[in-house]
Write a protein that holds these residues in place. Sequence first.
Motif, PDB file in Angstrom:
ATOM      1  N   VAL A  91     -20.358  41.925  11.699  1.00  0.00           N
ATOM      2  CA  VAL A  91     -21.144  40.629  11.395  1.00  0.00           C
ATOM      3  C   VAL A  91     -20.362  39.750  10.558  1.00  0.00           C
ATOM      4  CG1 VAL A  91     -23.290  40.304   9.551  1.00  0.00           C
ATOM      5  CG2 VAL A  91     -22.940  42.568  10.784  1.00  0.00           C
ATOM      6  N   ILE A  92     -20.771  38.475  10.965  1.00  0.00           N
ATOM      7  CA  ILE A  92     -20.067  37.653  10.441  1.00  0.00           C
ATOM      8  C   ILE A  92     -20.911  36.425  10.027  1.00  0.00           C
ATOM      9  CG2 ILE A  92     -18.120  35.756  10.677  1.00  0.00           C
ATOM     10  CD1 ILE A  92     -17.093  37.595  13.141  1.00  0.00           C
ATOM     11  N   GLY A  93     -20.552  35.688   8.640  1.00  0.00           N
ATOM     12  CA  GLY A  93     -21.126  34.614   8.301  1.00  0.00           C
ATOM     13  C   GLY A  93     -20.237  33.604   7.830  1.00  0.00           C
ATOM     14  N   LEU A  94     -20.531  32.182   8.088  1.00  0.00           N
ATOM     15  CA  LEU A  94     -19.568  31.358   7.622  1.00  0.00           C
ATOM     16  C   LEU A  94     -20.005  30.268   6.508  1.00  0.00           C
ATOM     17  CD1 LEU A  94     -18.508  29.924  11.271  1.00  0.00           C
ATOM     18  CD2 LEU A  94     -17.570  31.880  10.061  1.00  0.00           C
ATOM     19  N   GLU A  95     -18.988  29.987   5.858  1.00  0.00           N
ATOM     20  CA  GLU A  95     -18.931  28.535   5.011  1.00  0.00           C
ATOM     21  C   GLU A  95     -17.911  27.678   5.407  1.00  0.00           C
ATOM     22  OE1 GLU A  95     -19.811  31.033   0.745  1.00  0.00           O
ATOM     23  OE2 GLU A  95     -18.178  31.858   1.873  1.00  0.00           O
ATOM     24  N   GLU A 139     -28.085  28.614   6.252  1.00  0.00           N
ATOM     25  CA  GLU A 139     -29.011  28.839   4.890  1.00  0.00           C
ATOM     26  C   GLU A 139     -29.209  27.726   4.225  1.00  0.00           C
ATOM     27  OE1 GLU A 139     -26.855  32.256   3.224  1.00  0.00           O
ATOM     28  OE2 GLU A 139     -27.126  31.404   1.218  1.00  0.00           O
ATOM     29  N   VAL A 151     -23.405  26.530   5.035  1.00  0.00           N
ATOM     30  CA  VAL A 151     -23.142  28.093   4.833  1.00  0.00           C
ATOM     31  C   VAL A 151     -24.245  28.536   5.855  1.00  0.00           C
ATOM     32  CG1 VAL A 151     -23.681  29.894   3.464  1.00  0.00           C
ATOM     33  CG2 VAL A 151     -23.015  27.722   2.300  1.00  0.00           C
ATOM     34  N   THR A 152     -23.810  29.492   6.847  1.00  0.00           N
ATOM     35  CA  THR A 152     -24.514  29.975   7.792  1.00  0.00           C
ATOM     36  C   THR A 152     -25.230  31.452   7.229  1.00  0.00           C
ATOM     37  OG1 THR A 152     -23.173  31.493   8.985  1.00  0.00           O
ATOM     38  CG2 THR A 152     -23.040  29.012   9.514  1.00  0.00           C
ATOM     39  N   GLU A 153     -26.297  31.724   7.978  1.00  0.00           N
ATOM     40  CA  GLU A 153     -26.602  33.234   7.875  1.00  0.00           C
ATOM     41  C   GLU A 153     -25.652  34.084   8.626  1.00  0.00           C
ATOM     42  OE1 GLU A 153     -29.504  33.708   6.360  1.00  0.00           O
ATOM     43  OE2 GLU A 153     -30.509  32.168   6.262  1.00  0.00           O
ATOM     44  N   PRO A 154     -25.736  35.305   8.227  1.00  0.00           N
ATOM     45  CA  PRO A 154     -24.708  36.240   8.766  1.00  0.00           C
ATOM     46  C   PRO A 154     -25.022  36.795  10.295  1.00  0.00           C
ATOM     47  CG  PRO A 154     -26.092  37.403   7.117  1.00  0.00           C
ATOM     48  CD  PRO A 154     -26.314  36.110   7.149  1.00  0.00           C
ATOM     49  N   ASN A 202     -16.935  35.473   6.306  1.00  0.00           N
ATOM     50  CA  ASN A 202     -17.339  36.461   5.529  1.00  0.00           C
ATOM     51  C   ASN A 202     -17.463  37.523   6.707  1.00  0.00           C
ATOM     52  OD1 ASN A 202     -18.158  35.674   2.555  1.00  0.00           O
ATOM     53  ND2 ASN A 202     -18.747  34.246   4.021  1.00  0.00           N
ATOM     54  N   LEU A 203     -16.853  38.830   6.505  1.00  0.00           N
ATOM     55  CA  LEU A 203     -16.846  39.554   7.580  1.00  0.00           C
ATOM     56  C   LEU A 203     -17.157  40.988   7.173  1.00  0.00           C
ATOM     57  CD1 LEU A 203     -14.938  39.854  11.011  1.00  0.00           C
ATOM     58  CD2 LEU A 203     -15.197  41.737   9.515  1.00  0.00           C
ATOM     59  N   SER A 204     -18.451  41.667   7.760  1.00  0.00           N
ATOM     60  CA  SER A 204     -18.332  43.080   7.725  1.00  0.00           C
ATOM     61  C   SER A 204     -18.619  44.011   8.897  1.00  0.00           C
ATOM     62  CB  SER A 204     -19.630  43.434   6.683  1.00  0.00           C
ATOM     63  OG  SER A 204     -20.978  42.974   7.248  1.00  0.00           O
ATOM     64  N   LEU A 210     -27.515  44.186   5.598  1.00  0.00           N
ATOM     65  CA  LEU A 210     -26.690  43.391   5.600  1.00  0.00           C
ATOM     66  C   LEU A 210     -26.293  43.068   4.141  1.00  0.00           C
ATOM     67  CD1 LEU A 210     -28.271  40.429   7.903  1.00  0.00           C
ATOM     68  CD2 LEU A 210     -26.078  42.050   8.451  1.00  0.00           C
ATOM     69  N   ARG A 265     -18.312  43.460   1.969  1.00  0.00           N
ATOM     70  CA  ARG A 265     -17.756  42.373   3.154  1.00  0.00           C
ATOM     71  C   ARG A 265     -16.523  41.950   2.524  1.00  0.00           C
ATOM     72  NH1 ARG A 265     -22.494  39.447   1.319  1.00  0.00           N
ATOM     73  NH2 ARG A 265     -21.807  37.317   0.313  1.00  0.00           N
TER      74      ARG A 265
HETATM   75  P1  ADP Z   1     -22.434  35.072  -1.751  1.00  0.00           P
HETATM   76  O1  ADP Z   1     -23.518  35.463  -3.124  1.00  0.00           O
HETATM   77  O2  ADP Z   1     -21.329  35.931  -1.799  1.00  0.00           O
HETATM   78  O3  ADP Z   1     -22.327  33.693  -1.936  1.00  0.00           O
HETATM   79  P2  ADP Z   1     -24.382  34.745   0.181  1.00  0.00           P
HETATM   80  O4  ADP Z   1     -25.507  35.497   0.412  1.00  0.00           O
HETATM   81  O5  ADP Z   1     -24.611  33.365  -0.690  1.00  0.00           O
HETATM   82  O6  ADP Z   1     -23.404  35.610  -0.858  1.00  0.00           O
HETATM   83  O7  ADP Z   1     -23.569  34.522   1.375  1.00  0.00           O
HETATM   84  C1  ADP Z   1     -22.284  33.885   1.656  1.00  0.00           C
HETATM   85  C2  ADP Z   1     -21.764  33.896   2.976  1.00  0.00           C
HETATM   86  O8  ADP Z   1     -21.748  35.326   3.182  1.00  0.00           O
HETATM   87  C3  ADP Z   1     -22.817  33.432   4.069  1.00  0.00           C
HETATM   88  O9  ADP Z   1     -21.954  32.815   5.006  1.00  0.00           O
HETATM   89  C4  ADP Z   1     -23.744  34.736   4.696  1.00  0.00           C
HETATM   90  O10 ADP Z   1     -23.828  34.484   6.034  1.00  0.00           O
HETATM   91  C5  ADP Z   1     -22.178  35.604   4.372  1.00  0.00           C
HETATM   92  N1  ADP Z   1     -22.707  37.293   4.695  1.00  0.00           N
HETATM   93  C6  ADP Z   1     -23.888  37.656   3.880  1.00  0.00           C
HETATM   94  N2  ADP Z   1     -23.965  38.893   4.011  1.00  0.00           N
HETATM   95  C7  ADP Z   1     -22.947  39.545   5.113  1.00  0.00           C
HETATM   96  C8  ADP Z   1     -22.436  40.357   5.633  1.00  0.00           C
HETATM   97  N3  ADP Z   1     -23.207  41.568   5.498  1.00  0.00           N
HETATM   98  N4  ADP Z   1     -21.605  40.495   6.565  1.00  0.00           N
HETATM   99  C9  ADP Z   1     -20.966  39.269   6.706  1.00  0.00           C
HETATM  100  N5  ADP Z   1     -21.228  38.065   6.140  1.00  0.00           N
HETATM  101  C10 ADP Z   1     -22.294  38.258   5.288  1.00  0.00           C
END
Ligand code: ADP
Length: 492
Positions: free
Chosen positions: A13-17, A126, A165-168, A206-208, A226, A231
């Motif tokens: 699972v990946i989400g980007l900033e 997001e 900031v993308t969703e994961p 972000n990766l998990s 999620l 992560r």
């Molecule tokens: P934070 O409180 O750490 O800032 P956010 O919910 O704002 O967390 O998310 C920050 C980034 O982490 C976003 O890009 C989101 O897509 C990503 N993210 C959230 N959950 C996961 C996950 N389980 N695995 C990978 N990336 C995630």
Amino acid sequence: MAQVQDHGELAVVIGLEVHVQLETATKIFCGCSTEPADEPNTRTCPVCLGLPGALPVLNEGAVEAAVKVGKAIDADIPERTRFHRKNYYYPDLPKNFQITQYDAPICQEGELEFAVEGERRTVGIERAHLEEDPGSLQHKGGSIDTADYTLVDYNRAGTPLMEIVTEPDFRSANEVRSFLAKLEEVLEYLGVFDAERDGSLRIDANLSVVDADEVGEAGHIDADVLADANRTEVKNISSHKGAEKALAYEAQRQKNAVQRGRAVEQETRHWDEARGITVSMRSKEEEKDYRYFREADLPALEVADWKEQIAIPELPDARRKRFREEYGLSDEAADKLTSTKQVADFFENVASEFDADLAATWVADNLLGELNYRDMAVTDVDDRLDEITRLVELVATDEITAKNARETVLRSMLDDGDDPDTIVEAEGLGKTSGDEVQDAVEEAIAENPDAVEDYHSGEGGAINFLVGQVMQKTGGSADPGDVNQLLRAELE
Ligand code: ADP
Ligand code: ZN
Ligand code: MG
């Protein structure tokens, strides 16, 4: 935090900033230029140096660019947006806080569609907010952890940034790479971004890993799964390729850890491009560490009206579709001709003056082909597009052959910098008039009785020999097809 227990299949699972530098003439809160400078610390003033008493003034151009991005990603743009201070100490941040957005970002809940291996994917966005870039550090005699000393340059401090900031929603490193390419394309179309600029795109990823069983249809994973997954945040990624490599590495590292029964630490890691690995930097900061509070030096910003007033150009997907329909282009040609806004605009310009097929051949095949061969882009010839249009005109009006136009004139334009008329004149490429060609045909026949005899006794090669003679006499400026016909007419 919950850990993956099962040692079965794991899904990534990946989400980007993504931090994107917006192209504006001046910085976001002061009048300093954003042009790259030769000398460090020459594009600074009390505001971007964070001197006491200096007050920020918001750059309208940065807000306009942000609204354009919001429209392109189909985001909600709220009636009013505001700025916060994110407090932390770091040498590249002279105020000891960064002006950013917190609870009312300018873009909320958008999405971006992209293609990966021929399939359409949509990733949720997001939020996308405005903030100021810190300065930049130059580590001397090593990298961040081994340098002898570090220099700081505040020229970059205050450059407008958008953090997207993308969703994961990503399920592979490959998807991330395709998404980034699409994002850059859209930003360039909007005219708010320059991909060529050093450091204009910087990615934290972000990766998990989760149990593969948790992944449902179209990659869906429940929100609580999620939220529970530990992560890592990988910093310092600066290219699409870097992102793909860093994330492939990090995915494998986490899978290995889980498979050996170890926990994935929730931490910030650094992508070491040279070594091709991610290294642990620190435990992840939490929001409370930053003590966010309202930026009292900037009033809340009413954006409701801007939304109506600011228009965005036709975006790449729509333009590709229109090119196929309106000009009857193949998928491949439409893709090439919309690869950048500049190429697409140029194509449409040429197509409107001459015809679409000729324009497509000239722009997609000849121009892009010759540029590509020289490792150049259309941006390298953007002051010569009129000359290239003139060259197409010479072909369209039958003044030179298509072959000479590409192989001699265009190549020499690119290699030596001359304009097409000068080259045509110097090389004597102007198509020879009908009379001259006719004279040359008659001469060739008179001078080569053997070939004429061979022709009449049915020897196929003879005509080619005679065509060659005529081409020589006309200095290559006659059309070989025409010559062939004239010869046959004369010989019958
Ligand atoms: P934070 O409180 O750490 O800032 P956010 O919910 O704002 O967390 O998310 C920050 C980034 O982490 C976003 O890009 C989101 O897509 C990503 N993210 C959230 N959950 C996961 C996950 N389980 N695995 C990978 N990336 C995630
Ligand atoms: Zn300044
Ligand atoms: Mg966050």
